[in-house]
Write an enzyme that holds these catalytic residues in place. Structure first.
Site, PDB file in Angstrom:
ATOM      1  N   ASN A 147      -2.490  19.309  -1.761  1.00 25.95           N
ATOM      2  CA  ASN A 147      -3.543  18.681  -0.976  1.00 25.95           C
ATOM      3  C   ASN A 147      -3.203  18.585   0.515  1.00 25.95           C
ATOM      4  OD1 ASN A 147      -4.603  15.679  -0.006  1.00 25.95           O
ATOM      5  ND2 ASN A 147      -6.121  16.991  -0.958  1.00 25.95           N
ATOM      6  N   LYS A 185       5.430   3.455   8.362  1.00 25.71           N
ATOM      7  CA  LYS A 185       4.257   4.322   8.510  1.00 25.71           C
ATOM      8  C   LYS A 185       2.981   3.473   8.539  1.00 25.71           C
ATOM      9  CE  LYS A 185       4.031   7.553   5.381  1.00 25.71           C
ATOM     10  NZ  LYS A 185       3.661   8.514   4.299  1.00 25.71           N
ATOM     11  N   GLN A 225       7.165   3.972   3.890  1.00 31.56           N
ATOM     12  CA  GLN A 225       5.769   3.518   3.908  1.00 31.56           C
ATOM     13  C   GLN A 225       5.602   2.236   4.736  1.00 31.56           C
ATOM     14  OE1 GLN A 225       3.872   5.563   1.377  1.00 31.56           O
ATOM     15  NE2 GLN A 225       2.194   5.089   2.747  1.00 31.56           N
ATOM     16  N   LYS A 227       0.859  -1.192   0.000  1.00 31.25           N
ATOM     17  CA  LYS A 227       0.000   0.000   0.000  1.00 31.25           C
ATOM     18  C   LYS A 227       0.883   1.227   0.000  1.00 31.25           C
ATOM     19  CE  LYS A 227      -3.862   2.190   0.123  1.00 31.25           C
ATOM     20  NZ  LYS A 227      -3.327   2.932  -1.054  1.00 31.25           N
ATOM     21  N   THR A 278      -4.557  13.452   5.216  1.00 30.64           N
ATOM     22  CA  THR A 278      -3.130  13.605   5.521  1.00 30.64           C
ATOM     23  C   THR A 278      -2.893  14.902   6.292  1.00 30.64           C
ATOM     24  OG1 THR A 278      -2.715  12.478   3.427  1.00 30.64           O
ATOM     25  CG2 THR A 278      -0.816  13.437   4.537  1.00 30.64           C
ATOM     26  N   ASP A 315      -0.030  10.808  -4.673  1.00 32.34           N
ATOM     27  CA  ASP A 315       1.103  11.455  -4.000  1.00 32.34           C
ATOM     28  C   ASP A 315       1.319  12.753  -4.780  1.00 32.34           C
ATOM     29  OD1 ASP A 315       3.329  10.542  -1.840  1.00 32.34           O
ATOM     30  OD2 ASP A 315       4.349  11.684  -3.393  1.00 32.34           O
ATOM     31  N   LYS A 339       5.391   1.660  -3.030  1.00 26.92           N
ATOM     32  CA  LYS A 339       5.321   3.017  -3.585  1.00 26.92           C
ATOM     33  C   LYS A 339       5.623   2.949  -5.063  1.00 26.92           C
ATOM     34  CE  LYS A 339       4.608   7.246  -2.182  1.00 26.92           C
ATOM     35  NZ  LYS A 339       3.940   7.779  -0.986  1.00 26.92           N
TER      36      LYS A 339
HETATM   37  N1  GLU Z   1       1.131   9.130  -0.655  1.00 28.77           N
HETATM   38  C1  GLU Z   1       0.570   9.069   0.658  1.00 28.77           C
HETATM   39  C2  GLU Z   1       1.661   8.727   1.660  1.00 28.77           C
HETATM   40  O1  GLU Z   1       2.778   9.134   1.489  1.00 28.77           O
HETATM   41  C3  GLU Z   1      -0.666   8.210   0.732  1.00 28.77           C
HETATM   42  C4  GLU Z   1      -0.511   6.770   0.402  1.00 28.77           C
HETATM   43  C5  GLU Z   1      -1.839   5.996   0.347  1.00 28.77           C
HETATM   44  O2  GLU Z   1      -2.874   6.551   0.679  1.00 28.77           O
HETATM   45  O3  GLU Z   1      -1.771   4.823  -0.008  1.00 28.77           O
HETATM   46  O4  GLU Z   1       1.456   8.100   2.667  1.00 28.77           O
END
Ligand code: GLU
Length: 449
Positions: free
Chosen positions: A245, A118, A115, A94, A214, A170, A130
Site C-alpha cells: 500500500n 511521529k 509512533q 494510536k 502514507t 500496517d 502499536k
Molecule cells: N501503520 C501506520 C504507521 O506506521 C499507520 C498507523 C495508523 O494509521 O494508525 O504509522
C-alpha cells in the site's frame, strides 16, 4: 560508527538494554532518538530531573495474548498477539497492527516507540501505540483470515475504544482485515463505534485519501526537502522499494509530480522497467490478484525481474524505501550516493540502518526519516477519527489538501528545529527533538504520568 551518547543519556540507554533484553529493533529505535537529545537536556535540564526520557522509554501498558484459531481443514493454530500502549500524553494510543511471522515484542516496541514521536509531529491529538501478531497471512484463505481476526478481537476489544486505543493497519493488515476486526468489535460491544479503528472502507466510516495517505505524504515530504534545496521532483528518476500500500501510492504521487518511477520490489525480488512502472498493472497484481511482483515482468516487455536483487543498485535521483525495517544498509547507502542519489524519504518505518543513515548524512544528501516522512498515514487516520466523531465525510480533495498541509508543516518544524539545535538540514535531529518536546511538555503538564 554510531554517534556517542551524551553522558546523561548513556546510563539511560544502558538501562533500556538491561530492561528489554533481546529486543534489537527497539534498542535501535531508542538509540536513534537518544542520539538527538543531548542538546535538549542542555536547554531544558528539567526534563532530565523529571526523568521524562526514562518514562517515555517504558510503555504505559503492554498486552500480550493468545490467539487460537482453526484453519480450513479443521486444524488448530495458536498465534501470539501484542498491543503495546506506549504513551497517551497527547491523545488515545494510536498506531497500526502488523501481521507478519517476524513479529515479536521487540518489533512492536520499536514501532510503538517511533509512533509516539511521529504522532506528536502530526500536531494532531494522538498518543502512540502499536500492535500485531506473528500470524502469517500469506497463502491463507479469506475465511482463515476472517476467523483469525475475529479470534484476535475477541480478546483485544476490551483494551480498545475511540477515547482509549485506536488501531489501524500496517504490514499484512489492510482494509479487509480492518473490516473483520471492526465487525467483531461491533458484535461483542454492541456499539457502532466508528472511531475505534481507522483504515475502514468508505461505505462504513472510512476516510477518503486514507489508503493513499502514507505514500502520498512521503512524496510530499520528499518534495518539500527538495524545495528547501531549490529543487523539485519534476523530471527526477525515482525508485521505490516494496509494492504494498505505501509503495503503490508513493509511486502514484511521485508520477503525478512529474517523476519517472523505474523500479519497485517485493520480498522475492525487484522489477526494473525502463519505460517507467505501469502502476495500473502493479495495482492489478498486488491489490486485486494478491500475486508476487514477478508477475509484472511476465506482462511487460520493457521490464525485467531480478530474483533476490537489491533495488538500491538501480541508479536514481530519489529513493523511497517503502518496504520494511532495516532494508537499506550502509553499503546500499554508499551505492545510492555514489550513483548520484540526492534525496531519500522513508515511507517505511526505520528502513535505513544506523550505518546507512550515517552515510547519507556524511554525503549531505536530503534524508527524511520515517517518523517525519511517513507520518501522513497516521495523520490521515486522525482525520478519519475527526470525521467519525462529527459523523461527517469529507471529499478526497479536501482530505488530501489537509494531508499536504500537515506534511508541509512537519517539514517546516523539523527543518527549523534542526537549525535551532545546531544541526541544520538534519531531519533526524529535527524530527526527534520536535516530537520529543511536544510529548515531554504534555507529560510535564499532566503531573507524574
Ligand atoms: N501503520 C501506520 C504507521 O506506521 C499507520 C498507523 C495508523 O494509521 O494508525 O504509522
Amino acid at each position: 560508527m554510531a554517534t556517542k551518547l551524551d553522558e546523561k543519556l548513556e546510563p539511560i540507554f544502558r538501562d533500556v538494554l538491561r530492561r528489554n533484553p533481546g529486543e534489537d529493533e527497539f534498542h535501535q529505535a531508542v538509540r536513534e532518538v537518544l542520539e538527538s537529545l543531548g542538546p535538549v537536556l542542555v536547554k531544558y535540564p528539567e526534563f532530565a530531573e523529571q526523568k521524562i526520557i526514562q518514562r517515555i522509554c517504558e510503555p504505559e501498558r503492554q498486552i500480550i495474548f493468545r490467539v487460537p484459531w482453526q484453519d480450513d481443514s479443521g486444524e488448530t493454530h495458536i498465534n501470539r498477539a501484542f498491543r503495546v500502549e506506549f504513551n497517551s500524553a497527547l491523545g488515545p494510543y494510536k498506531g497500526g497492527m502488523r501481521f507478519h511471522p517476524s513479529v515479536y515484542l521487540g518489533i512492536i516496541k520499536f514501532l510503538g516507540f517511533e509512533q509516539i514521536f511521529k504522532n506528536a509531529l502530526t500536531g494532531l491529538p494522538i498518543g502512540g501505540g502499536k500492535g500485531g501478531s506473528d500470524f502469517d497471512p500469506k497463502g491463507r484463505s479469506e475465511n482463515e483470515v476472517m476467523r483469525f481476526c475475529q479470534s484476535l478481537m475477541t480478546e483485544l476489544y476490551r483494551h480498545l475504544g475511540e477515547y482509549t486505543d485506536v488501531p489501524a493497519g500496517d504490514i499484512g493488515l489492510g482494509q479487509r482485515e480492518i473490516g473483520y476486526l471492526f465487525g467483531q468489535y461491533k458484535r461483542v460491544t454492541n456499539r457502532y463505534e466508528s472511531g475505534v479503528l481507522t483504515g475502514k472502507g468508505l461505505d462504513w466510516g472510512g476516510s477518503r485519501a486514507r489508503k493513499e495517505a502514507t505514500g502520498y505524504g512521503t512524496v510530499f515530504f520528499a518534495q518539500e526537502m527538495l524545495k528547501a534545496r531549490s529543487d523539485a521532483l519534476d523530471g527526477k528518476t525515482c525508485i521505490v522499494s516494496g509494492s504494498g500500500n505505501v509503495a503503490i501510492y508513493a509511486m502514484e504521487k511521485a508520477m503525478q509530480l512529474g517523476a519517472r518511477v523505474i523500479a519497485c520490489s517485493d520480498s522475492g525480488g525487484i522489477i526494473v522497467d525502463k519505460d517507467g512502472i505501469d502502476l495500473d498493472l502493479v495495482k492489478q497484481i498486488k491489490e486485486v490478484e494478491r500475486r508476487r511482483i514477478s508477475a509484472y515482468a511476465e506482462e511487460r516487455k520493457s521490464a525485467r525481474y531480478i530474483e533476490d536483487g537489491s533495488i538500491w543498485s538501480v541508479q536514481c535521483d530519489v529513493a523511497l524505501p517503502c518496504a520494511t525495517e532495516n532494508e537499506l544498509n550502509g553499503n546500499d547507502a554508499k551505492q545510492l550516493v555514489s550513483q548520484g542519489c540526492i534525496a531519500v524519504a522513508e515511507g517505511a518505518n526505520m528502513p535505513t540502518t544506523p550505518e546507512g543513515i550515517h552515510v547519507f548524512q556524511e554525503a549531505g544528501i536530503a534524508y527524511g526519516p520515517g517518523k517525519a516522512a511517513n507520518a501522513g498515514g497516521v495523520a490521515t487516520s486522525a482525520l478519519e477519527m475527526q470525521q467519525n466523531a462529527s459523523r461527517d465525510s469529507w471529499t478526497f480533495r479536501y482530505t488530501e489538501s489537509r494531508l499536504e498541509e500537515i506534511m508541509k508543516t512537519i517539514h517546516t518544524s523539523c527543518f527549523e528545529t534542526a537549525k535551532e539545535f545546531g544541526s541544520p538540514g538534519n531531519y533526524v535531529v529535527g524530527a526527534n527533538i520536535t516530537g520529543f518536546l511536544k510529548v515531554a511538555r504534555a507529560m510535564t503538564a499532566l503531573g507524574l504520568v
